[in-house]
Design an enzyme around this catalytic site. Structure first.
Site, PDB file in Angstrom:
ATOM      1  N   SER A 285      -0.933   3.365  -2.566  1.00 49.00           N
ATOM      2  CA  SER A 285      -1.872   2.299  -2.942  1.00 49.00           C
ATOM      3  C   SER A 285      -1.717   1.987  -4.419  1.00 49.00           C
ATOM      4  CB  SER A 285      -3.315   2.746  -2.692  1.00 49.00           C
ATOM      5  OG  SER A 285      -3.724   3.643  -3.705  1.00 49.00           O
ATOM      6  N   ASP A 286      -2.052   0.760  -4.812  1.00 55.27           N
ATOM      7  CA  ASP A 286      -2.210   0.533  -6.251  1.00 55.27           C
ATOM      8  C   ASP A 286      -3.465   1.289  -6.670  1.00 55.27           C
ATOM      9  OD1 ASP A 286      -1.955  -0.229  -8.850  1.00 55.27           O
ATOM     10  OD2 ASP A 286      -1.650  -2.356  -8.444  1.00 55.27           O
ATOM     11  N   TRP A 287      -3.568   1.550  -7.961  1.00 52.64           N
ATOM     12  CA  TRP A 287      -4.614   2.454  -8.450  1.00 52.64           C
ATOM     13  C   TRP A 287      -6.011   1.834  -8.302  1.00 52.64           C
ATOM     14  CZ3 TRP A 287      -0.122   4.204  -8.176  1.00 52.64           C
ATOM     15  CH2 TRP A 287       0.244   5.468  -8.621  1.00 52.64           C
TER      16      TRP A 287
END
Ligand code: BGC
Length: 733
Positions: A264-266
């Site tokens: 996932s992106d952060w």
């Protein structure tokens, strides 16, 4: 008797060794096939151990299984260099003294080289730095399409054309992964702006998705064999892209057969059900907002942590789902940290500086050059005035997650002084932008008029003026978390340029930016250079080009519009860009970049693929092997390019296809091949290109298939998308 004892001993030894062999877990045996090792490791893990691998344990790492000797996964930004070490649970630098890296040119510059060999060199070098720093995953490269010139992160991507970015991303990945370091191709998908990036819901046709926004990701997966991919923050058709069933399960994992990890992106994950079911494998950064907020919930509260475990125990989620995620993470670990062939890497080596320099030199684009303003050989002028903040400002700092702590950065001013001698260079800052801090805009209390006045005084008495400005990595410039507000140059630079022109006509503009800017002064300025963000070797690279030691050969990977409304997305109003706060519709469909300018007959300021040289090239008449082709055949195209000038140079021949008559709307032309050739003065080189006809189709929304229509097609051969030199027609049946 003695013999009997010896025999008995040998038998015991043999039995022991067989026993020991049988005991050695298969997953530790590097000679076993990876799939067998995964199966074996999985069979030895508890449910808890498996779940622990699916979410972060710190800002940039996730757990392994220490009991089994399975290591942690360490990720790090970013696409242009290896970010400094940060604290366990904070974004801020940990203050190490041995983590200052080489900064490579921004990916826009790499794309402008139009040279896949440069992408391989780039990947190899940055991969070595990542390996040396013991990273498992490099968080890059980025291949989101340049949809508008306002996107704050365009500098991290490879431009507006899906074919160009596909050809450049594949060797980058191969170069990185040779080092036993995984790439993480980002941001999948449709993260084409920073405004409202955490939530905006993108609506786009299947056709535009397939023809424009997905090809580079597809190439990264199918040809580059990327070992991980990053889900983006935004939503697509009502689902966040970090857990988007269509994008991740159906397209990425089923259609493209991706066997790596979806990270996932952060802070891009929003619930357990969707992240469990919709294709996410590793959750990072939850409760952090991009680069500003530190974690507020503990790692065990992540969506794929305790809530997932609970659901698995209660039977809500099938263990198969978990096993698939863990298998992918184990596969990544066996391909990287637990691979016996993993090299050891290098950090800030002379070879890396050389790579950074070469890529920068090949990516710089000469936009305009009247009356041979450039090159300026050493000794030609007594007094060269250098004006502008970007001549001295660090351009590797700021911009968000790609910000770097570097071992060194040669500024343009340093490069120019080294080449021309300090007695011939006079510098004045001319304008001021304030400091660069993520998410904050600073104004300066410096006296702007006095900065202009000092610059004008210097310009007045100089033989020639090099204005080095553009954007920078500040908030609302080329930076993550915000988009630009206008196409104009910021910090009063247009006023400054006019003031300089009032006292000296010999002003050249050198733009550091990852985006197009408007140029109200264009007719009065004899020479313009697009200088990107060039990293550690910035000053050496630009000086080599300006002085003529290197003949420029970069070509624009995106179009420069004359004004904002000329850009396709912006011309359709707010819902098309930046959206109404909730939804955004890509109303221009497939007509992105030059596809729009060409089809709508709007002249750009500078066209896609444009870039001048200190020499000129002539294209011969092309020949093809036949005139009629079946849809499974390839056109063999042969032509030659002659360097008709006095110096050696490199030309990028661009091959576009035009469908003369179609039942659906098609762009006037689409890039299908390119080739960069180094050619000595007065020499010719032959170009041979094979064009598979099956790649000339469009994506049919209704049948969900690619279709090549029969009929006449024109093959256009150009030095840019707007400078077509030769054409040849073929018939497809
Ligand atoms: C960015 C990613 C980056 C991550 C980790 C996010 O805000 O969008 O590109 O890799 O942070 O720094």
């Amino acid at each position: 008797m003695k013999n009997g004892i010896i025999n008995f001993g040998i038998i015991c030894l043999l039995l022991c060794s067989i026993f020991v062999k049988a005991q050695k877990p298969i997953y530790l045996d590097v000679n076993q096939p990876i799939e067998k090792r995964i199966e074996n490791a999985l069979s030895l893990m508890t449910l808890e151990e498996k779940v622990q691998m699916c979410h972060a344990q710190s800002k940039f790492s996730s757990k392994g299984v220490p009991r089994l000797g399975i290591p942690e996964v360490w990720t790090d930004d970013g696409p242009h260099g290896i970010r400094e070490e940060v604290f366990w649970d904070k974004w801020s630098g940990a203050g190490w003294t041995n983590d200052s890296c080489t900064a490579f040119p921004a990916l826009t510059c790499l794309a402008a080289s139009f040279n896949p060999q440069m992408a391989l060199i780039y990947g190899k070098a940055i991969g070595e730095e990542a390996r040396y720093r013991n990273k498992t995953v490099l968080l890059g490269p980025g291949v989101n399409i340049y949809r508008t010139p306002l996107n704050g992160r365009n500098f991290e991507y490879m431009g507006e054309d899906p074919y160009l970015s596909s050809r450049m991303v594949v060797p980058y990945i191969q170069g990185v992964q040779q080092n036993g370091v995984a790439v993480c191709v980002k941001h999948f998908a449709l993260n084409n702006q920073e405004e409202n990036r955490m939530s905006i819901n993108v609506k786009v046709s299947d056709r535009a998705l397939r023809e424009i926004y997905l090809p580079a990701f597809k190439a990264a997966v199918e040809e580059g064999k990327a070992w991980s991919i990053m889900g983006s923050y935004n939503q697509f058709r009502g689902e966040h892209c970090c857990h988007n069933d269509l994008l991740l399960n159906k397209i990425l994992k089923t259609e493209w057969k991706f066997d790596g990890v979806v990270i996932s992106d952060w802070g891009g994950v929003h619930n357990t059900d969707q992240s469990a079911n919709n294709g996410l494998d590793l959750e990072m950064g939850t409760s952090t907002n991009g680069l500003t907020t530190n974690g507020t919930s503990s790692y065990s509260e992540y969506y794929l942590a305790d809530p997932f475990l609970k659901g698995l125990k209660s039977g809500k989620y099938n263990e198969q789902l978990l096993n698939d995620k863990v298998s992918r993470i184990l596969r990544l670990i066996f391909r990287t940290t637990m691979s016996a062939d993993r090299p050891f890497g290098k950090f800030v080596s002379p070879e890396h500086s050389e790579a950074a320099l070469k890529i920068a030199e090949e990516g710089i684009v000469l936009l305009k050059n009247e009356k041979q303003f450039f090159p300026i050989p050493v000794g030609k002028y007594q007094k060269i005035a250098v004006i502008g903040e970007n001549a001295t400002r660090s351009l590797v700092i700021g911009g968000g997650s790609s910000s770097l702590k570097v071992a060194y950065e040669v500024s343009p001013l340093q490069g120019l002084i080294k080449k021309y001698g300090k007695d011939h260079i006079i510098y004045s800052q001319g304008y001021i932008s304030g400091k660069s801090e993520y998410g904050k805009e600073f104004s300066s209390d410096a006296n702007v008029d006095s900065l202009i006045n000092s610059a004008v005084e210097i310009a007045r008495n100089a033989d020639v003026v090099l204005f080095i400005g553009g954007l920078n990595k500040n908030h609302f410039q080329d930076a993550e978390g915000s988009d630009r507000k206008t196409l104009d140059l910021p910090f009063g630079q247009n006023k400054l340029i006019s003031a300089l022109l009032n006292v000296n006509k010999n002003v050249a503009v050198i733009l550091c930016s990852g985006n197009a800017v408007s140029m109200p002064w264009i007719n009065k300025i004899p020479a313009i250079v697009q200088n990107w963000y060039l990293g550690s070797e910035a000053g050496n690279a630009i000086t080599n080009v300006l002085s003529g030691d290197i003949n420029p050969s970069g070509k624009l990977p995106f179009s420069f519009p004359k004004k904002l409304d000329d850009n396709a997305a912006l011309s359709f109003g707010q819902l098309s860009y930046p959206g109404d706060g909730t939804n955004e519709e890509y109303k221009e469909g497939i007509l992105v970049g030059y596809r729009w300018f060409d089809t709508k007959k709007i002249a750009p300021l500078f066209a896609f693929g444009h870039g001048l040289s200190y020499t000129s090239f002539e294209y011969s008449k092309p020949v093809t092997n036949k005139t009629k082709y079946g849809k499974e055949e390839s056109v063999k195209l042969i032509f030659s390019i002659k360097n008709i000038g006095k110096v050696k140079g490199a030309e990028v021949a661009q091959i576009y296809i035009s469908d003369n008559k179609s039942t659906v709307i098609r762009p006037l032309k689409e890039l299908k091949a390119f080739k960069k050739m180094n050619i000595e003065a007065n020499q010719s080189r032959q170009v041979e290109i094979s064009l598979p006809v099956k790649e000339w189709g469009f994506f049919n929304d209704k049948t969900q298939n690619w279709e090549v229509e029969s009929g006449k097609y024109t093959i256009l051969i150009g030095s840019s998308s707007a400078d077509i030199r030769q054409r040849v027609s073929v018939q497809v049946n």
